[in-house]
Design a protein around this motif. Structure first.
Motif, PDB file in Angstrom:
ATOM      1  N   ARG A  87      12.428   0.140  -9.432  1.00 40.56           N
ATOM      2  CA  ARG A  87      10.923  -0.114 -10.202  1.00 40.56           C
ATOM      3  C   ARG A  87      10.733  -0.230 -11.617  1.00 40.56           C
ATOM      4  N   ARG A  88      11.347  -0.740 -12.068  1.00 42.03           N
ATOM      5  CA  ARG A  88      12.078  -1.474 -13.375  1.00 42.03           C
ATOM      6  C   ARG A  88      10.221  -1.533 -14.514  1.00 42.03           C
ATOM      7  N   TRP A  89       9.301  -2.149 -13.199  1.00 40.77           N
ATOM      8  CA  TRP A  89       8.047  -2.964 -14.612  1.00 40.77           C
ATOM      9  C   TRP A  89       6.621  -2.034 -13.895  1.00 40.77           C
ATOM     10  N   GLY A  90       7.145  -1.567 -13.128  1.00 39.22           N
ATOM     11  CA  GLY A  90       6.264  -0.752 -12.288  1.00 39.22           C
ATOM     12  C   GLY A  90       6.016   0.750 -13.413  1.00 39.22           C
ATOM     13  N   PHE A  91       7.335   0.866 -14.032  1.00 35.37           N
ATOM     14  CA  PHE A  91       7.992   2.076 -14.531  1.00 35.37           C
ATOM     15  C   PHE A  91       7.336   1.994 -15.873  1.00 35.37           C
ATOM     16  N   ILE A  92       7.757   0.682 -16.228  1.00 35.55           N
ATOM     17  CA  ILE A  92       7.606   0.182 -17.834  1.00 35.55           C
ATOM     18  C   ILE A  92       5.504   0.591 -18.007  1.00 35.55           C
ATOM     19  N   ALA A  93       5.166  -0.099 -16.679  1.00 30.22           N
ATOM     20  CA  ALA A  93       3.490   0.106 -17.023  1.00 30.22           C
ATOM     21  C   ALA A  93       2.959   1.660 -16.889  1.00 30.22           C
ATOM     22  N   PHE A  94       3.625   2.355 -16.332  1.00 31.63           N
ATOM     23  CA  PHE A  94       3.297   3.807 -15.940  1.00 31.63           C
ATOM     24  C   PHE A  94       3.374   4.497 -17.331  1.00 31.63           C
ATOM     25  N   GLY A  95       4.446   3.936 -17.733  1.00 28.40           N
ATOM     26  CA  GLY A  95       4.535   4.834 -19.886  1.00 28.40           C
ATOM     27  C   GLY A  95       3.447   4.366 -20.609  1.00 28.40           C
ATOM     28  N   SER A  96       3.321   2.862 -20.772  1.00 29.05           N
ATOM     29  CA  SER A  96       2.168   2.457 -20.999  1.00 29.05           C
ATOM     30  C   SER A  96       1.195   3.061 -21.293  1.00 29.05           C
ATOM     31  N   PHE A 141      -9.000  17.992 -29.815  1.00 31.99           N
ATOM     32  CA  PHE A 141      -8.115  17.361 -28.971  1.00 31.99           C
ATOM     33  C   PHE A 141      -8.758  17.558 -26.759  1.00 31.99           C
ATOM     34  N   PRO A 142      -8.689  16.685 -26.260  1.00 33.44           N
ATOM     35  CA  PRO A 142      -9.318  16.600 -24.440  1.00 33.44           C
ATOM     36  C   PRO A 142      -7.743  17.170 -24.615  1.00 33.44           C
ATOM     37  N   VAL A 143      -8.397  17.956 -23.010  1.00 31.69           N
ATOM     38  CA  VAL A 143      -7.285  18.031 -21.893  1.00 31.69           C
ATOM     39  C   VAL A 143      -6.432  17.111 -21.714  1.00 31.69           C
ATOM     40  N   TYR A 144      -6.867  16.090 -21.278  1.00 31.45           N
ATOM     41  CA  TYR A 144      -6.330  15.266 -20.965  1.00 31.45           C
ATOM     42  C   TYR A 144      -5.685  14.295 -21.314  1.00 31.45           C
ATOM     43  N   TYR A 145      -5.900  14.878 -23.434  1.00 32.88           N
ATOM     44  CA  TYR A 145      -5.099  14.515 -24.283  1.00 32.88           C
ATOM     45  C   TYR A 145      -3.656  15.364 -24.076  1.00 32.88           C
ATOM     46  N   ASN A 146      -3.515  15.696 -23.638  1.00 32.85           N
ATOM     47  CA  ASN A 146      -2.270  16.548 -22.784  1.00 32.85           C
ATOM     48  C   ASN A 146      -1.384  15.989 -22.016  1.00 32.85           C
ATOM     49  N   ILE A 147      -2.429  16.033 -20.776  1.00 30.00           N
ATOM     50  CA  ILE A 147      -1.964  14.953 -19.848  1.00 30.00           C
ATOM     51  C   ILE A 147      -0.767  13.844 -20.300  1.00 30.00           C
ATOM     52  N   CYS A 148      -1.588  13.125 -20.695  1.00 31.94           N
ATOM     53  CA  CYS A 148      -1.235  12.762 -21.226  1.00 31.94           C
ATOM     54  C   CYS A 148      -0.053  11.873 -22.275  1.00 31.94           C
ATOM     55  N   ASN A 149      -0.043  13.049 -23.044  1.00 33.17           N
ATOM     56  CA  ASN A 149       1.328  13.056 -23.907  1.00 33.17           C
ATOM     57  C   ASN A 149       2.582  13.845 -22.381  1.00 33.17           C
ATOM     58  N   ALA A 150       2.507  14.285 -22.354  1.00 34.23           N
ATOM     59  CA  ALA A 150       3.477  14.929 -20.621  1.00 34.23           C
ATOM     60  C   ALA A 150       3.515  14.020 -20.232  1.00 34.23           C
ATOM     61  N   LEU A 151       3.215  13.380 -19.477  1.00 35.32           N
ATOM     62  CA  LEU A 151       3.476  12.156 -18.595  1.00 35.32           C
ATOM     63  C   LEU A 151       4.560  11.298 -19.361  1.00 35.32           C
ATOM     64  N   VAL A 152       4.222  10.828 -21.373  1.00 34.69           N
ATOM     65  CA  VAL A 152       4.954   9.926 -22.015  1.00 34.69           C
ATOM     66  C   VAL A 152       6.655  10.944 -22.227  1.00 34.69           C
ATOM     67  N   LEU A 153       6.326  12.326 -22.027  1.00 36.73           N
ATOM     68  CA  LEU A 153       7.252  12.761 -21.988  1.00 36.73           C
ATOM     69  C   LEU A 153       8.528  12.565 -20.686  1.00 36.73           C
ATOM     70  N   THR A 154       7.242  12.539 -19.807  1.00 39.31           N
ATOM     71  CA  THR A 154       8.386  12.554 -18.897  1.00 39.31           C
ATOM     72  C   THR A 154       9.387  11.631 -18.377  1.00 39.31           C
ATOM     73  N   TYR A 155       8.549  10.602 -19.222  1.00 39.67           N
ATOM     74  CA  TYR A 155       8.891   8.855 -18.924  1.00 39.67           C
ATOM     75  C   TYR A 155      10.003   8.579 -20.199  1.00 39.67           C
ATOM     76  N   LEU A 174      11.663   1.226 -24.150  1.00 36.55           N
ATOM     77  CA  LEU A 174      10.988   1.639 -25.421  1.00 36.55           C
ATOM     78  C   LEU A 174      10.374   2.142 -26.080  1.00 36.55           C
ATOM     79  N   ALA A 175       9.117   1.368 -25.637  1.00 34.98           N
ATOM     80  CA  ALA A 175       8.209   0.277 -26.601  1.00 34.98           C
ATOM     81  C   ALA A 175       7.036   1.293 -25.958  1.00 34.98           C
ATOM     82  N   PRO A 176       7.001   2.622 -24.749  1.00 31.85           N
ATOM     83  CA  PRO A 176       5.800   3.623 -24.743  1.00 31.85           C
ATOM     84  C   PRO A 176       6.451   4.511 -25.960  1.00 31.85           C
ATOM     85  N   VAL A 177       7.760   4.803 -26.078  1.00 38.83           N
ATOM     86  CA  VAL A 177       8.392   5.892 -26.520  1.00 38.83           C
ATOM     87  C   VAL A 177       7.827   6.226 -28.230  1.00 38.83           C
TER      88      VAL A 177
END
Length: 423
Positions: A87-96, A141-155, A174-177
């Motif tokens: 699911r390429r586009w969904g995956f890129i959207a998720f990371g973005s 930084f708020p707690v949800y900042y860490n959550i966002c960063n974590a999900l970018v790392l997962t991506y 690579l755009a979200p990275v």
């Protein structure tokens, strides 16, 4: 020279017993061997203690023993990890989405506007101001900042796994990275970008092992070329970030910047040596496990994070203060010397099992292997597990990978392609 030779000997023993440089004990021994050689060559005037290094070698040996014990565990090897993103586009959207949120939160906390980033002069002023604020007062930084960063790392981990299985790099992925990296430029934090590179590297290495049944040779021409490229990027990143921190009006030459930076890779063994031999500062009392899992303690409200990992500095030379003591200073303070040895043995044991793709499912084998290996390669600086985003990123991998990847990839073809790349 005795210190270097003792590390070289341990590395050779570890490699012989574990049969791979990618195994935990061999990897940590090789890492500290390189660090010891680098310190001898690039910072010979730094203080270094044989007793301190022997203690570190004992901890590394405990990991070697654990790794060898892990090799005795038998079980059915799990099948190849399903690594190709369907699911390429969904995956890129998720990371973005999460990369954009992280970038926006960073702008808000720093107090900068997007338009200011276009001007190089404004960018340098923002970076210098943010650096001063981060070291003096810290950012809230708020707690949800860490959550966002974590999900970018997962991506990023899923993307790296996909690149290996698909045998090509999808530039759009690579755009979200890149956006995540740009957000860290604003606050001149190098570590999060390096953590991302570390996770991607080991996710890619493990995926190759999952598809072919063996790790890529560490000293192959292909891997050394990739490693050399990454090392160049990291060196350039460090130089650029330090220039940003000094500001546009700084009169420091390039040589001054490189001299300032050399204590980062080569000051860890001397820093630990100074602390071990009683020449460091006093250490405040903390809860058990604080230094190893500092981010979790901070986010749960148990104890606030110590800016920079350690609050006290030692002088590597008359004009070069440093607060890099390896992860083992924190582990000794957390668990004691005997406890640290036991912990290292357990880490080596579980990492060895995961590296052989047994007991765990393919997804969880990757998570455990990447988590252990990332911890290992960062031990010369600090505990990789002291940052909440790193742990959350690893924990979220099986879910994200399951959502966006499937078994439509022709595994035999992928295996043949990776085999060809190794050979």
């Amino acid at each position: 020279m005795t210190i270097v030779l003792s590390w070289v000997l341990l590395s050779l023993v570890a490699r012989t017993l574990e049969r791979s440089w990618w195994s935990p004990g061999a990897l940590i021994s090789l890492l500290f061997t390189v660090n010891a050689i680098g310190t001898e060559v690039f910072a010979p005037e730094y203080y270094d203690s044989l007793g301190a290094n022997l203690l570190l070698e004992l901890f590394a040996l405990c990991m070697v023993v654990g790794s060898v014990l892990g090799q005795s565990v038998t079980g059915r090897e799990s099948g190849p990890i399903r690594a190709v993103v369907a699911r390429r586009w969904g995956f890129i959207a998720f990371g973005s989405v999460f990369a954009i949120l992280s970038f926006g939160i960073t702008l808000q906390v720093v107090g900068a506007r997007f338009g200011e980033l276009i001007s190089p002069a404004s960018l340098m002023n923002i970076a210098q101001s943010a650096t001063q604020h981060r070291y003096k007062e810290g950012f809230d930084f708020p707690v949800y900042y860490n959550i966002c960063n974590a999900l970018v790392l997962t991506y990023s981990m899923v993307a790296a796994s996909h690149f290996v299985a698909a045998r090509r790099v999808d530039v759009l992925m690579l755009a979200p990275v890149l956006l995540y990296s740009a957000s860290n430029v604003l606050v001149t934090t190098r570590a999060p970008i390096l953590y991302l590179i570390t996770l991607m590297l080991f996710a890619a290495v493990f995926t190759g092992r999952s598809l072919t049944g063996r790790f890529i040779p560490m000293f192959s021409a292909r891997f050394l070329a990739v490693f050399g490229l990454l090392a160049g990027v990291v060196a350039g990143l460090f130089f650029y970030f330090q220039v940003l921190r000094f500001g546009e009006s700084s009169q420091r030459s390039s040589a001054d910047v490189w001299l300032h930076l050399r204590r980062w890779p080569w000051g860890s063994l001397p820093g630990f040596s100074l602390w071990h031999d009683g020449m460091g500062g006093t250490t405040p009392e903390h809860h058990v496990g604080y230094y190893t899992f500092m981010g979790i303690y901070d986010n749960l409200g148990i104890e606030p994070r110590t800016v920079g990992g350690y609050s006290d500095y030692v002088y590597l030379t008359v004009n070069e203060p440093g607060n890099i003591y390896t992860a083992f200073r924190g582990m000794v303070l957390d668990f004691g010397r005997l406890g640290t040895g036991v912990v290292m043995l357990c880490i080596g044991f579980i990492g060895s099992i995961a590296s052989r793709h047994q007991v765990f499912s393919a997804r969880w084998a990757l998570v455990v292997y990447v988590g252990v290996s990332s911890f290992v390669v960062w031990t010369f600086v600090i505990s990789f597990w002291a940052f909440t985003a790193n742990l959350l990123g690893l924990a979220a991998f099986p879910i994200v990978q399951r959502v966006f990847c499937d078994r439509t990839v022709k595994l035999q073809k992928a295996k043949d392609d990776v085999e060809q790349s190794i050979n």
